[in-house]
Design a protein around this motif. Structure first.
Motif, short mmCIF file in Angstrom:
data_model
loop_
_atom_site.label_atom_id
_atom_site.label_comp_id
_atom_site.label_asym_id
_atom_site.label_seq_id
_atom_site.Cartn_x
_atom_site.Cartn_y
_atom_site.Cartn_z
N VAL A 22 -8.90 -8.39 -13.80
CA VAL A 22 -8.14 -7.50 -13.26
C VAL A 22 -8.90 -6.56 -11.88
N ASN A 23 -7.83 -5.89 -10.94
CA ASN A 23 -8.59 -5.70 -9.79
C ASN A 23 -7.17 -4.39 -9.36
N ILE A 24 -7.77 -3.37 -8.60
CA ILE A 24 -7.43 -2.59 -8.37
C ILE A 24 -7.14 -3.00 -7.17
N HIS A 25 -5.92 -2.97 -6.69
CA HIS A 25 -5.64 -3.06 -4.68
C HIS A 25 -5.38 -1.85 -3.79
N LEU A 26 -5.50 -1.79 -2.94
CA LEU A 26 -4.63 -0.76 -1.53
C LEU A 26 -3.56 -1.32 -1.37
N THR A 27 -2.49 -0.12 -1.33
CA THR A 27 -0.87 -1.32 -1.06
C THR A 27 -0.65 -1.08 0.83
N LYS A 28 -0.40 -2.35 1.34
CA LYS A 28 -0.15 -2.21 2.86
C LYS A 28 0.78 -0.62 3.38
N GLY A 29 0.35 0.18 3.93
CA GLY A 29 0.92 1.06 4.05
C GLY A 29 1.37 1.81 3.57
N ALA A 30 0.30 2.29 2.63
CA ALA A 30 -0.17 3.17 1.25
C ALA A 30 -0.12 5.25 2.13
N LYS A 31 0.35 5.70 1.84
CA LYS A 31 0.58 7.13 1.88
C LYS A 31 -0.77 8.19 1.86
N ASN A 32 -1.11 8.07 0.49
CA ASN A 32 -2.62 8.64 0.38
C ASN A 32 -2.99 7.89 0.37
N PRO A 33 -4.65 6.80 1.01
CA PRO A 33 -5.07 6.19 0.94
C PRO A 33 -7.05 6.40 0.56
N ASP A 34 -7.16 7.93 1.12
CA ASP A 34 -8.55 8.58 0.65
C ASP A 34 -9.06 8.85 -1.13
N ALA A 35 -6.79 9.31 -1.59
CA ALA A 35 -6.84 9.67 -2.55
C ALA A 35 -6.75 8.04 -3.71
N ALA A 36 -6.71 7.16 -2.89
CA ALA A 36 -6.20 5.94 -3.76
C ALA A 36 -7.58 5.56 -3.67
N TYR A 37 -8.79 5.69 -2.68
CA TYR A 37 -10.50 4.88 -2.38
C TYR A 37 -10.63 6.87 -3.92
N ALA A 38 -10.33 7.37 -3.80
CA ALA A 38 -10.88 8.28 -5.20
C ALA A 38 -10.88 7.81 -6.30
N TYR A 39 -9.08 6.99 -6.25
CA TYR A 39 -9.03 6.54 -7.77
C TYR A 39 -9.81 5.01 -7.70
N PRO A 89 8.42 7.30 -8.54
CA PRO A 89 7.16 7.98 -8.27
C PRO A 89 6.83 8.81 -6.97
N PHE A 90 8.28 8.50 -6.39
CA PHE A 90 8.14 9.74 -5.03
C PHE A 90 8.00 11.57 -4.68
N ALA A 91 8.22 11.59 -6.09
CA ALA A 91 8.40 13.23 -6.55
C ALA A 91 7.16 13.68 -6.46
N ALA A 92 6.11 12.52 -7.27
CA ALA A 92 5.01 13.12 -6.81
C ALA A 92 3.87 13.23 -6.07
N ARG A 93 4.72 12.49 -4.49
CA ARG A 93 4.04 12.30 -3.20
C ARG A 93 4.37 13.54 -2.68
N ALA A 94 4.88 14.80 -3.71
CA ALA A 94 5.47 16.32 -2.39
C ALA A 94 4.09 16.48 -2.66
N ALA A 95 3.40 17.15 -3.61
CA ALA A 95 2.30 17.80 -3.41
C ALA A 95 1.42 18.02 -2.11
N GLY A 96 1.40 16.21 -2.61
CA GLY A 96 0.40 15.45 -1.32
C GLY A 96 -0.93 15.94 -1.85
N GLY A 97 -1.98 14.82 -1.52
CA GLY A 97 -3.18 14.09 -2.22
C GLY A 97 -3.25 13.51 -3.30
N THR A 98 -2.14 12.91 -3.05
CA THR A 98 -1.81 12.59 -4.37
C THR A 98 -1.56 10.93 -4.59
#
Length: 346
Positions: free
Chosen positions: A259-276, A25-34
């Motif tokens: 079944v729940n979606i959880h926000l990971t501790k230390g998430a790199k993109n919390p704003d994108a996570a909330y949008a998801y 998954p790290f490669a996907a982070r390169a673009a940011g906002g993901t």
């Protein structure tokens, strides 16, 4: 959904095996906002990638759907807790308890979810929204076997001999069925000695034990088995493929797991996570995900149930489903896995 009780002490080789997979998954982070979202393989992966990606895009973010079974999600995050490979995890209560115990997820800020009010209070989890409720029971091929009444039937009716498949205790679906068997053949939901004896006395059932529900679905498609423990979503998937498959709610009650979606501790993109997260609980998404082949039970109260879903469960039936005691399961699960695996291995 599959998982076992992973702690830092029991982590061991599983983490090592996950190390290579963590990098993907790290490669996907390169673009940011993901948002990198861990999602179950199969129907979940297909549905979430197709339906949620454009909705997250509309909110100004990208979405990378990273398929992984629940135990693998936990293992990968535990392998790198300070730099988690996912922004969000997808879990049921048993796994959530492990994640909280190991400080892997964090409480969410509901004010960042515009669709939060569309959830019933029971689905507004402090560690993330409930996106569906998986109802579990028994799948069967009506061309090969009669409709079973429940779990007892599978051991006592010769019509099912050699045609039933089970998974190990690492599977959530499996362990929920075993807690029901423990109540039927033993003294209560944690009397697994009664379950182990049941399998010892019925060795043909041991031959039907495989690693996962996905493996069972393949065997079902090939006609090698006619019965397996599953969720309604598994049956919906088989039907969408043109296969003869029906779902039975066991006479003792259907085990269920939100079944729940959880926000990971230390998430790199919390704003994108909330949008998801917000996309996943939106009416737009759940109106699509309730349709075949996914047929996910909608938690957004503005979404009407389809006749197909209502054939499995209605909203008023949710409270009467069987919700396992995951704290008790997690306490004993590692030992149950060890004993059952030894039994299957002979």
């Amino acid at each position: 959904m599959q998982d076992f009780n992973i702690t830092r002490r029991h982590f061991g080789l599983l983490a090592a095996g996950a190390a290579v997979a963590v990098a993907a998954p790290f490669a996907a982070r390169a673009a940011g906002g993901t948002a990198v979202a861990a999602t179950f393989p199969g129907n979940w992966e297909d549905g979430y990638r197709t339906v949620l990606t454009p909705l997250v895009k509309e909110a100004g973010f990208d979405l990378t759907v990273a398929p992984a079974m629940a135990q693998d999600q936990l293992a990968k995050v535990m392998a790198s807790p300070g730099n988690p490979p996912y922004d969000t995890l997808l879990m049921s209560p048993g796994q959530m308890a492990v994640a909280i115990e190991n400080d892997l997820i964090q409480k969410i800020d509901p004010s960042k979810l515009k669709n939060w009010s569309m959830l019933d209070p029971a689905f507004q989890g402090e560690y993330g929204p409930t996106v569906t409720v998986e109802v579990n029971g028994i799948a069967y091929n009506p061309d090969l076997v009669p409709a079973p009444k429940g779990y007892r039937d599978l051991f006592e009716n010769p019509a099912y001999r050699g045609l039933v498949s089970w998974t190990g205790f690492a599977s959530n679906t499996g362990v929920m069925a075993y807690t029901e068997l423990a109540k039927i053949f033993g003294k209560g939901p944690d009397d697994m000695e009664a379950v182990f004896k049941l399998f010892k006395d019925n060795p043909e059932q041991i031959k039907g034990v495989v690693a996962s529900t996905n493996h069972q679905m393949t065997l079902f498609q090939q006609g090698e088995i006619a019965v397996f423990m599953c969720s309604t979503g598994n049956v919906a998937r088989l039907k969408s493929m043109g296969l003869k498959a029906e779902f039975v709610q066991p006479e003792t009650g259907s085990p269920a797991a939100p079944v729940n979606i959880h926000l990971t501790k230390g998430a790199k993109n919390p704003d994108a996570a909330y949008a998801y997260m917000d996309a996943a609980i939106s009416k737009a998404a759940q109106d699509k995900l309730k349709m075949p082949p996914t047929e996910m039970f909608p938690t957004n109260k503005e979404v009407e149930l389809t006749p197909g879903i209502e054939a499995y469960v209605k909203r008023e039936q949710l409270a009467s489903l069987v919700y396992p005691d995951w704290a008790a399961i997690n306490k004993n699960r590692a030992e149950w896995i060890r004993q059952f695996d030894a039994l299957v291995a002979g």
